[in-house]
Motif scaffolding. Structure first.
Motif, PDB file in Angstrom:
ATOM      1  N   GLY A 191      21.762  86.496  10.628  1.00 11.36           N
ATOM      2  CA  GLY A 191      22.005  87.365  11.782  1.00 11.36           C
ATOM      3  C   GLY A 191      22.143  86.531  13.043  1.00 11.36           C
ATOM      4  N   GLY A 192      22.112  87.184  14.175  1.00 11.89           N
ATOM      5  CA  GLY A 192      22.270  86.478  15.428  1.00 11.89           C
ATOM      6  C   GLY A 192      23.731  86.202  15.718  1.00 11.89           C
ATOM      7  N   THR A 193      23.986  85.379  16.719  1.00 12.55           N
ATOM      8  CA  THR A 193      25.339  85.043  17.146  1.00 12.55           C
ATOM      9  C   THR A 193      25.681  83.626  16.710  1.00 12.55           C
ATOM     10  N   ARG A 194      26.918  83.422  16.283  1.00  8.33           N
ATOM     11  CA  ARG A 194      27.355  82.088  15.912  1.00  8.33           C
ATOM     12  C   ARG A 194      27.227  81.156  17.127  1.00  8.33           C
ATOM     13  N   TYR A 195      26.734  79.952  16.870  1.00  4.94           N
ATOM     14  CA  TYR A 195      26.538  79.014  17.974  1.00  4.94           C
ATOM     15  C   TYR A 195      27.866  78.666  18.636  1.00  4.94           C
ATOM     16  N   ARG A 196      28.933  78.602  17.850  1.00  4.73           N
ATOM     17  CA  ARG A 196      30.255  78.323  18.416  1.00  4.73           C
ATOM     18  C   ARG A 196      30.637  79.394  19.442  1.00  4.73           C
ATOM     19  N   THR A 197      30.322  80.647  19.153  1.00  5.40           N
ATOM     20  CA  THR A 197      30.644  81.742  20.063  1.00  5.40           C
ATOM     21  C   THR A 197      29.881  81.599  21.372  1.00  5.40           C
ATOM     22  N   VAL A 198      28.611  81.211  21.263  1.00  2.71           N
ATOM     23  CA  VAL A 198      27.798  81.029  22.468  1.00  2.71           C
ATOM     24  C   VAL A 198      28.365  79.912  23.334  1.00  2.71           C
ATOM     25  N   VAL A 199      28.719  78.789  22.705  1.00  2.00           N
ATOM     26  CA  VAL A 199      29.246  77.645  23.452  1.00  2.00           C
ATOM     27  C   VAL A 199      30.576  77.997  24.108  1.00  2.00           C
ATOM     28  N   ALA A 200      31.457  78.674  23.373  1.00  2.00           N
ATOM     29  CA  ALA A 200      32.754  79.054  23.927  1.00  2.00           C
ATOM     30  C   ALA A 200      32.590  79.964  25.138  1.00  2.00           C
ATOM     31  N   SER A 201      31.628  80.884  25.057  1.00  2.00           N
ATOM     32  CA  SER A 201      31.365  81.782  26.175  1.00  2.00           C
ATOM     33  C   SER A 201      30.715  81.045  27.343  1.00  2.00           C
ATOM     34  N   LEU A 202      29.795  80.146  27.017  1.00  2.00           N
ATOM     35  CA  LEU A 202      29.060  79.414  28.045  1.00  2.00           C
ATOM     36  C   LEU A 202      29.982  78.571  28.911  1.00  2.00           C
ATOM     37  N   TYR A 203      30.977  77.943  28.285  1.00  2.00           N
ATOM     38  CA  TYR A 203      31.864  77.033  29.013  1.00  2.00           C
ATOM     39  C   TYR A 203      33.245  77.644  29.244  1.00  2.00           C
ATOM     40  N   SER A 204      33.337  78.965  29.192  1.00  2.00           N
ATOM     41  CA  SER A 204      34.629  79.629  29.342  1.00  2.00           C
ATOM     42  C   SER A 204      35.256  79.380  30.712  1.00  2.00           C
ATOM     43  N   ALA A 205      34.432  79.133  31.725  1.00  2.00           N
ATOM     44  CA  ALA A 205      34.966  78.892  33.069  1.00  2.00           C
ATOM     45  C   ALA A 205      35.300  77.425  33.303  1.00  2.00           C
ATOM     46  N   CYS A 206      34.965  76.563  32.354  1.00  2.00           N
ATOM     47  CA  CYS A 206      35.246  75.137  32.489  1.00  2.00           C
ATOM     48  C   CYS A 206      36.676  74.840  32.034  1.00  2.00           C
ATOM     49  N   SER A 207      37.188  73.693  32.442  1.00  2.00           N
ATOM     50  CA  SER A 207      38.537  73.299  32.033  1.00  2.00           C
ATOM     51  C   SER A 207      38.588  72.963  30.552  1.00  2.00           C
TER      52      SER A 207
END
Length: 266
Positions: free
Chosen positions: A219-235
Motif C-alpha cells: 500500500g502507500g504511494t510509489r516513491y517515484r510518484t512522490v519524487v516526481a510531485s516533489l520536484y515538479s516545479a524544478c527544471s
C-alpha cells in the motif's frame, strides 16, 4: 559544478517543502485546539422543547434556542478552519475555492454539509471533525518521514557528487603530458572507481523508486510518484539521476583522455 547541480537545487526545494508541511501540521494542531474548545450540545428532546401546561411558554422559547446556539458554534468552527487550515490548503491553487469546498477537501463532504446546515454542533459532529483532523495529522507525520528519507538520500548523493567534482577541479590544471605512466594509471583507475560509484548510486535510486512510502507493508504511494510531485516545479524532475548521469559522462570523457595518454606511454 559544485553547489550548482540539479541535486543541489533540489535540496533547496526540499527544504521549502519541509517548511510547508511543518506549517500545515501546526495549522491542524491549532484548528484542533479551537475545535476542542467549542462545547457541543445534545439537541433538546421534544418533551423539553414543547410548551406544556406545566412549562411556561417563555421558558420553552429559551429552551428551543439551543439548536440556534449550536448552529452559531458551527459558524465558530468554520471560522476557525478558515483562519488556521485554509490558507495552507489553498496556497497552491490557481483557481479560487469556496470555504465549503476546502472543508470538503480536507474534512470530507459530509462534514462540510453538516457545518453549513442547521444540524447544529452536536457531539457526533465534533467527534467526526476531530477524527478527520487526526487523520490529516497522521498524513503530515507520514509525509515528514518520507521527506526525511528523501533528505538523507539527497544529502548522501550530494556528498558523493561534491567529492568527485572537487577531485576533477583539483586536477583540471594538470598537464597530462608531464604525468608519468603510474600517475596516469592511478588517474584512470580513480575515474573508473568514480564511474562505478555513480552507476551504483543510479541503480540504488532506481530501486528506491519502485518502493512504497508505506513502511508497514503493501500500500502507500510509489516513491517515484512522490519524487516526481516533489520536484515538479524544478527544471529537472529526477535531480539525483540527472546529476549522477551527467557526472558519469564527464568522468568517462576524462577517462578516455587519460587512456589516450596511457597508450602513448606503452
Amino acid at each position: 559544478m559544485t553547489g550548482s547541480t540539479a541535486a543541489h537545487r533540489a535540496l533547496e526545494h526540499l527544504e521549502m517543502e519541509e517548511d510547508a508541511v511543518a506549517e500545515r501540521g501546526d495549522a491542524f494542531e491549532a484548528f484542533a485546539e479551537r475545535v476542542r474548545a467549542v462545547p457541543a450540545k445534545t439537541p433538546a428532546s421534544a418533551g423539553i422543547q414543547r410548551a406544556t401546561a406545566a412549562t411556561p411558554v417563555a421558558t420553552a422559547g429559551v429552551q428551543r434556542s439551543t439548536p440556534e446556539m449550536s448552529g452559531d458554534r458551527c459558524v465558530t468552527v468554520r471560522e476557525a478552519f478558515a483562519e488556521t487550515v485554509r490558507p495552507h490548503s489553498t496556497a497552491d491553487l490557481e483557481d479560487e475555492e469556496s470555504l465549503a469546498e476546502t472543508i470538503a477537501a480536507e474534512l470530507t463532504e459530509d462534514i462540510a454539509v453538516a457545518l453549513a446546515t442547521e444540524t447544529g454542533w452536536t457531539p457526533p459532529l465534533k467527534r467526526a471533525v476531530l477524527a478527520e483532523i487526526e487523520d490529516r495529522q497522521r498524513e503530515v507525520t507520514a509525509l515528514q518521514e518520507t521527506l526525511q528519507t528523501e533528505r538523507d538520500t539527497l544529502e548522501a548523493a550530494i556528498d558523493e557528487i561534491d567529492e568527485i567534482v572537487a577531485w576533477l577541479q583539483s586536477t583540471a590544471e594538470e598537464s597530462l603530458l608531464q604525468c608519468d605512466f603510474e600517475t596516469l594509471r592511478a588517474k584512470h583507475e580513480r575515474l573508473a572507481t568514480y564511474r562505478d560509484r555513480l552507476e551504483a548510486r543510479t541503480e540504488t535510486r532506481q530501486a528506491q523508486f519502485t518502493g512504497s512510502t508505506n513502511r508497514y507493508g503493501p500500500g502507500g504511494t510509489r516513491y517515484r510518484t512522490v519524487v516526481a510531485s516533489l520536484y515538479s516545479a524544478c527544471s529537472v524532475r529526477y535531480p539525483i539521476l540527472s546529476s549522477a548521469t551527467r557526472l558519469y559522462g564527464i568522468c568517462g570523457d576524462c577517462q578516455e583522455t587519460v587512456r589516450a595518454h596511457l597508450t602513448r606511454r606503452v
